[in-house]
Scaffold this motif. Structure first.
Motif, PDB file in Angstrom:
ATOM      1  N   LYS A  26       0.823  -1.216   0.000  1.00 28.47           N
ATOM      2  CA  LYS A  26       0.000   0.000   0.000  1.00 28.47           C
ATOM      3  C   LYS A  26       0.855   1.263   0.000  1.00 28.47           C
ATOM      4  O   LYS A  26       0.610   2.197  -0.753  1.00 28.47           O
ATOM      5  N   ASP A  69       1.629   0.464   9.655  1.00 30.39           N
ATOM      6  CA  ASP A  69       1.096   1.804   9.362  1.00 30.39           C
ATOM      7  C   ASP A  69      -0.086   1.736   8.391  1.00 30.39           C
ATOM      8  O   ASP A  69      -1.110   2.401   8.591  1.00 30.39           O
ATOM      9  N   ALA A  70       0.063   0.942   7.339  1.00 29.37           N
ATOM     10  CA  ALA A  70      -1.025   0.811   6.362  1.00 29.37           C
ATOM     11  C   ALA A  70      -2.230   0.133   7.001  1.00 29.37           C
ATOM     12  O   ALA A  70      -3.372   0.487   6.694  1.00 29.37           O
ATOM     13  N   ASP A 104      -4.141   2.693   8.906  1.00 33.10           N
ATOM     14  CA  ASP A 104      -4.948   3.498   7.972  1.00 33.10           C
ATOM     15  C   ASP A 104      -6.214   2.738   7.569  1.00 33.10           C
ATOM     16  O   ASP A 104      -7.304   3.315   7.483  1.00 33.10           O
ATOM     17  N   TRP A 105      -6.060   1.436   7.299  1.00 32.38           N
ATOM     18  CA  TRP A 105      -7.199   0.605   6.917  1.00 32.38           C
ATOM     19  C   TRP A 105      -8.239   0.559   8.033  1.00 32.38           C
ATOM     20  O   TRP A 105      -9.436   0.604   7.763  1.00 32.38           O
ATOM     21  N   SER A 144      -8.605   2.379  -3.724  1.00 33.01           N
ATOM     22  CA  SER A 144      -9.192   2.161  -2.407  1.00 33.01           C
ATOM     23  C   SER A 144     -10.601   2.741  -2.405  1.00 33.01           C
ATOM     24  O   SER A 144     -10.819   3.890  -2.056  1.00 33.01           O
ATOM     25  N   TYR A 160      -8.673  -2.570  -1.111  1.00 29.80           N
ATOM     26  CA  TYR A 160      -7.842  -1.526  -0.520  1.00 29.80           C
ATOM     27  C   TYR A 160      -6.359  -1.861  -0.623  1.00 29.80           C
ATOM     28  O   TYR A 160      -5.546  -1.020  -1.004  1.00 29.80           O
ATOM     29  N   GLU A 166      -9.142   2.762  10.095  1.00 29.48           N
ATOM     30  CA  GLU A 166      -9.980   3.963  10.028  1.00 29.48           C
ATOM     31  C   GLU A 166     -10.983   3.858   8.882  1.00 29.48           C
ATOM     32  O   GLU A 166     -12.148   4.201   9.018  1.00 29.48           O
ATOM     33  N   ARG A 167     -10.520   3.377   7.734  1.00 26.61           N
ATOM     34  CA  ARG A 167     -11.420   3.205   6.582  1.00 26.61           C
ATOM     35  C   ARG A 167     -12.487   2.162   6.900  1.00 26.61           C
ATOM     36  O   ARG A 167     -13.645   2.318   6.523  1.00 26.61           O
TER      37      ARG A 167
END
Length: 94
Positions: free
Chosen positions: A8, A36-37, A40-41, A78, A72, A43-44
């Motif tokens: 990602k 880290d990715a 982020d996921w 995404s 994603y 939150e999505r």
């Protein structure tokens, strides 16, 4: 700490401690996605669950989340849920 080349974020970063999802998808994420990715996921994923008004333990929610998760990390784009409008992109007139 293990390092992965994140699919990602396109760079070498610390990986996850364990597969974050059951099955083959979870293993692919573990091997190819950075911590880290994944953050982020998460939150999505909250946004997706809220937009569809689903609870994480519901089977249909898990299936939908898995589809979006696959897209994603491994599908290029995404995608957001249909009809979702990013609150930061709304042009406010006052």
């Amino acid at each position: 700490m293990r390092t992965v080349h994140c699919v990602k974020l396109k760079k070498d970063l610390p990986g996850l401690d364990a597969p974050p999802w059951p099955g083959e998808l979870g293993q692919r994420i573990y091997e190819n996605v950075s911590a880290d990715a994944w953050a982020d996921w998460e939150e999505r994923m909250k946004m997706i669950l809220n937009e569809y008004k689903l609870l994480p333990f519901q089977k249909e929610a898990q299936a939908l989340v898995a589809k979006y998760m696959e897209d994603y990390f491994f599908g290029g784009e995404s995608a957001a849920p249909p009809g979702y409008v990013d609150p930061g992109s709304v042009n406010r007139k006052g």
